[in-house]
Design an enzyme around this catalytic site. Structure first.
Site, PDB file in Angstrom:
ATOM      1  N   ASP A   1       0.860  -1.183   0.000  1.00  0.00           N
ATOM      2  CA  ASP A   1       0.000   0.000   0.000  1.00  0.00           C
ATOM      3  C   ASP A   1       0.899   1.237   0.000  1.00  0.00           C
ATOM      4  O   ASP A   1       2.131   1.127   0.007  1.00  0.00           O
ATOM      5  CB  ASP A   1      -0.977  -0.031   1.177  1.00  0.00           C
ATOM      6  CG  ASP A   1      -0.273  -0.029   2.523  1.00  0.00           C
ATOM      7  OD1 ASP A   1       0.954   0.236   2.569  1.00  0.00           O
ATOM      8  OD2 ASP A   1      -0.936  -0.291   3.539  1.00  0.00           O
TER       9      ASP A   1
ATOM     10  N   GLY B   1       0.992   3.635   2.294  1.00  0.00           N
ATOM     11  CA  GLY B   1       1.284   4.165   3.611  1.00  0.00           C
ATOM     12  C   GLY B   1       0.252   5.185   4.077  1.00  0.00           C
ATOM     13  O   GLY B   1       0.188   5.515   5.263  1.00  0.00           O
ATOM     14  N   GLY B   2      -0.549   5.681   3.142  1.00  0.00           N
ATOM     15  CA  GLY B   2      -1.500   6.738   3.476  1.00  0.00           C
ATOM     16  C   GLY B   2      -2.500   6.326   4.550  1.00  0.00           C
ATOM     17  O   GLY B   2      -2.741   7.075   5.504  1.00  0.00           O
TER      18      GLY B   2
ATOM     19  N   GLN C   1     -11.767   6.973  -4.925  1.00  0.00           N
ATOM     20  CA  GLN C   1     -12.318   7.398  -3.645  1.00  0.00           C
ATOM     21  C   GLN C   1     -13.703   7.995  -3.867  1.00  0.00           C
ATOM     22  O   GLN C   1     -14.281   7.837  -4.933  1.00  0.00           O
ATOM     23  CB  GLN C   1     -11.372   8.402  -2.965  1.00  0.00           C
ATOM     24  CG  GLN C   1     -10.092   7.776  -2.413  1.00  0.00           C
ATOM     25  CD  GLN C   1     -10.339   6.949  -1.143  1.00  0.00           C
ATOM     26  OE1 GLN C   1     -11.439   6.910  -0.603  1.00  0.00           O
ATOM     27  NE2 GLN C   1      -9.300   6.252  -0.679  1.00  0.00           N
TER      28      GLN C   1
ATOM     29  N   GLY D   1     -11.413   3.388   0.668  1.00  0.00           N
ATOM     30  CA  GLY D   1     -12.341   4.149   1.497  1.00  0.00           C
ATOM     31  C   GLY D   1     -13.661   3.452   1.780  1.00  0.00           C
ATOM     32  O   GLY D   1     -14.618   4.094   2.191  1.00  0.00           O
TER      33      GLY D   1
ATOM     34  N   ASP E   1      -7.765  -7.674   0.195  1.00  0.00           N
ATOM     35  CA  ASP E   1      -6.844  -7.884   1.314  1.00  0.00           C
ATOM     36  C   ASP E   1      -7.622  -7.546   2.561  1.00  0.00           C
ATOM     37  O   ASP E   1      -8.555  -6.728   2.527  1.00  0.00           O
ATOM     38  CB  ASP E   1      -5.631  -6.957   1.237  1.00  0.00           C
ATOM     39  CG  ASP E   1      -5.964  -5.570   1.754  1.00  0.00           C
ATOM     40  OD1 ASP E   1      -5.676  -5.282   2.936  1.00  0.00           O
ATOM     41  OD2 ASP E   1      -6.536  -4.764   0.993  1.00  0.00           O
TER      42      ASP E   1
ATOM     43  N   CYS F   1     -12.435 -29.032   6.783  1.00  0.00           N
ATOM     44  CA  CYS F   1     -11.180 -28.371   6.416  1.00  0.00           C
ATOM     45  C   CYS F   1     -10.013 -29.359   6.451  1.00  0.00           C
ATOM     46  O   CYS F   1      -9.950 -30.221   7.327  1.00  0.00           O
ATOM     47  CB  CYS F   1     -10.921 -27.211   7.385  1.00  0.00           C
ATOM     48  SG  CYS F   1      -9.372 -26.342   7.092  1.00  0.00           S
TER      49      CYS F   1
ATOM     50  N   CYS G   1      -6.723 -28.346   6.552  1.00  0.00           N
ATOM     51  CA  CYS G   1      -5.486 -27.638   6.907  1.00  0.00           C
ATOM     52  C   CYS G   1      -4.737 -28.375   8.019  1.00  0.00           C
ATOM     53  O   CYS G   1      -5.285 -29.253   8.685  1.00  0.00           O
ATOM     54  CB  CYS G   1      -5.778 -26.192   7.317  1.00  0.00           C
ATOM     55  SG  CYS G   1      -6.308 -25.973   9.030  1.00  0.00           S
TER      56      CYS G   1
ATOM     57  N   CYS H   1      -6.532 -28.435  11.433  1.00  0.00           N
ATOM     58  CA  CYS H   1      -7.692 -29.334  11.501  1.00  0.00           C
ATOM     59  C   CYS H   1      -7.288 -30.803  11.377  1.00  0.00           C
ATOM     60  O   CYS H   1      -7.948 -31.673  11.939  1.00  0.00           O
ATOM     61  CB  CYS H   1      -8.710 -28.950  10.425  1.00  0.00           C
ATOM     62  SG  CYS H   1      -9.491 -27.351  10.765  1.00  0.00           S
TER      63      CYS H   1
ATOM     64  N   HIS I   1      -5.366 -21.846  10.161  1.00  0.00           N
ATOM     65  CA  HIS I   1      -6.714 -22.289   9.770  1.00  0.00           C
ATOM     66  C   HIS I   1      -7.511 -21.165   9.103  1.00  0.00           C
ATOM     67  O   HIS I   1      -8.122 -21.380   8.048  1.00  0.00           O
ATOM     68  CB  HIS I   1      -7.504 -22.824  10.962  1.00  0.00           C
ATOM     69  CG  HIS I   1      -8.944 -23.008  10.582  1.00  0.00           C
ATOM     70  ND1 HIS I   1      -9.369 -24.079   9.843  1.00  0.00           N
ATOM     71  CD2 HIS I   1     -10.026 -22.205  10.740  1.00  0.00           C
ATOM     72  CE1 HIS I   1     -10.657 -23.951   9.575  1.00  0.00           C
ATOM     73  NE2 HIS I   1     -11.086 -22.816  10.110  1.00  0.00           N
TER      74      HIS I   1
END
Lengths: 387, 387
Positions: B93, B95-96, B202, B229, B279, B317, B319, B322, B348
């Protein structure tokens, strides 16, 4: 019901011994180092990490597990192995050491130790019998007798009195285990009927008290013998001397376990004096403080000189951390407080310890232990420790 | 020097899109979820954990890395990939967002953002140009333009003014990147010449402001477009509506990234509205608080009903967590504060998120996305969240 525990000695090289012991959850090659899994996990590690670094056995702390989540809950899960998802051997201590070092308002009598939890103040009573019962519920492969822990320094009379009490407690522990083994278990859910029990030699730094304690303990007939009450502040040469002398008074055909020790150098020196098993929080605790063991000596990763060091932590190490990351990155993780760093450091320190044990076993097998010892001590002392 | 970034759209199913983008560090299949690696690590995770759960790209936070260990130090290590030992794609990103949410004594002008570190109070200036330079030093595969972050709720006029400033900043960011790409790098060590740059739309919850922002941003010509935003407190139906409308104003042949979102349901709903990339700290942060995503809805592992639950966290699951451990054990680790528990939980939750993305991609590929969406929303809402 009898113990499924057995020990075989395969080779000797000077005082050093190569062997293995069998437990209901598998074989452990000796000399062995046991990572400490206090609260049902070796801190920051997962099962596959421990398998990857070559840990064959881990230690669980009875005191902590008794407090949380409780031995009865663990027994209902089928025992500690099932509960924590570790199918390999486990040794549990008796809880005594933590009662002496952590618990509040403790009162020690011949009957046992009354204390309050350091977490919530709730009251407990740990007796030789209940220490056996708790460990029977946990179902470790090796349980330890309850012993009285002596502060250092101690007067000779106190050491003698304490060793005598420990011997009386050891007898009660053995009698209680025999009772459980005979099937007279009462309300105790025994989750590992093949559990072995080790006696503990006490006596501080007074060799004649140690010798008497060893004789009394061996007389009771355990599957193995531990040396307790060392690495509590005494000078290292006294520790080595007591270990060497005491080991001579223990049966050659049974395993010898030095409790709570130590540095890599200590492991090598005490193997030379006939010790087969070790446990210590040092590699795991030091890792979380950024103190790392390498083939060139100890370093502290927070040292500014590592800020731009792109090399691996230890060029001679093949662990995940050394294969994957640089000293600069490990320092960064330490400085910003990321637990990923603690885990990577722990993985490395445990690798170093367990690699050292493998190298020790190889050297004994090749009858080159003395040469290994000299070279090892020279290499690890090359760098003086950062603070 | 031009961007090595390219995007290919392979299939559509309703509004949902299946594609992939190429970067100098590999290919990412979309829709994609990016675990957040704030300080150079996804908290509690190691590289092989992320590879095991199927993460193809992670996010790094420029603000945190600028403060510690510094972008120049990272550039001297060869960039962020080399420094942290992650050879796969990385998005940073600008940094803002952290300047607006974390930094102290910040002062925003047309020039940029003046602020002081929340760690030691030292002074920094983040401008559109320096945000590009810092990310050029970090060498992420995708850099983001510096934008002004608006608090929610905001007045329409403020949203408009802020979006206009963001557009002017975006232009300066693009011009600075073009300058770096032309070889005029000055003192900036560009560690990844193939770095792409995404613009950010934005405009708060005002659709006409969003539309104008989208048009202005697209006009500048970036390799991809983000919607910023959102997920800042507005009702979820408003968020979905703004996402859907805004996505329509973005080029069909370029990737669309919804920043900082969200729950598993949000991912599915926003894929349905044409989003390709996400993200969010939710899976990792929630894991450390014992909040776990399962195929049957969310649970909080500290709930007493799990104390003796020997079943896996999520029976559906596969993983490591699990496969290896019980709910009872995970609860114990949480209750005693062992970071091993945080790591197992994080593993997990990330598995759940990345599996969800795989299932989304499969469904689009099979043209069954709408059925998947209905079934997914029904299953994850079966249990109401524990607090």
């Amino acid at each position: 019901m009898s113990s499924a525990f057995s020990f075989a000695l395969h080779a000797r090289d000077g005082g050093a011994r190569l062997g293995e012991f069998r437990t209901p959850h598998g074989v452990v090659q000796t000399p062995a180092f046991m990572p400490v899994g206090t609260q049902g996990t070796v801190k920051t590690m997962r099962r596959h990490d421990l398998e990857e670094v070559g840990a064959q056995i881990i230690l669980g702390n009875t005191y902590h597990l008794l407090l949380r989540p409780g031995d009865e809950l663990i027994a209902r899960r089928g025992g500690l192995h099932a509960f924590i998802g570790w199918p390999h051997p486990i040794l549990t201590d008796s809880g005594g050491y933590q009662v002496f070092s952590l618990a509040e308002r403790r009162k020690i009598t011949e009957a046992g130790a009354e204390f309050r939890s350091h977490i919530d103040g709730s009251a407990y009573m740990l007796t030789p019998e209940s220490a056996v019962d708790i460990q029977a519920r946990l179902g470790s492969d090796i349980g330890m007798v309850l012993d009285e822990c002596l502060a250092y320094p101690a007067l000779r009379d106190d050491a003698e009195r304490s060793a005598d009490r420990s011997a009386r407690w050891a007898k009660r522990c053995r009698e209680r285990l025999d009772q459980l083994r005979s099937g007279d278990t009462g309300d105790v859910a025994v989750t590992n009927p093949g559990q072995a029990q080790f006696g503990i030699v006490q006596g501080g730094v007074f060799q004649d008290v140690r010798d008497a304690s060893a004789a009394a303990t061996v007389d009771l007939g355990f599957e193995g013998y531990a040396i307790g009450g060392l690495s509590v502040g005494e000078p290292v040469d006294i520790m080595y001397s007591v270990v060497g002398e005491t080991a001579r008074h223990l049966p050659a055909d049974q395993p010898r376990y030095l409790m709570g020790t130590g540095t890599p150098e200590d492991l090598v020196e005490c193997v030379a004096r006939g010790i087969d098993m070790f446990d210590c929080v040092m590699p795991t605790r030091a890792a979380r403080h950024g103190q790392l063991f390498t083939s060139e000596g100890r370093i502290n990763i927070k040292n500014a000189r590592f800020a731009e060091d792109d090399g691996p932590l230890d060029p001679a190490c093949g662990c995940y951390t050394c294969r994957t990351h640089s000293r600069a990155y490990l320092r960064h993780l330490y400085m910003v407080g990321e637990t990923t760093g603690s885990a990577l450091n722990t993985l490395h320190n445990l690798s170093f310890y367990l690699d050292t044990m493998r190298r020790i076993r190889d050297a004994i097998s090749l009858r080159t232990f003395e040469r290994f010892r000299q070279e090892f001590l020279r290499s690890v002392s090359r760098l003086s420790p950062d603070s």
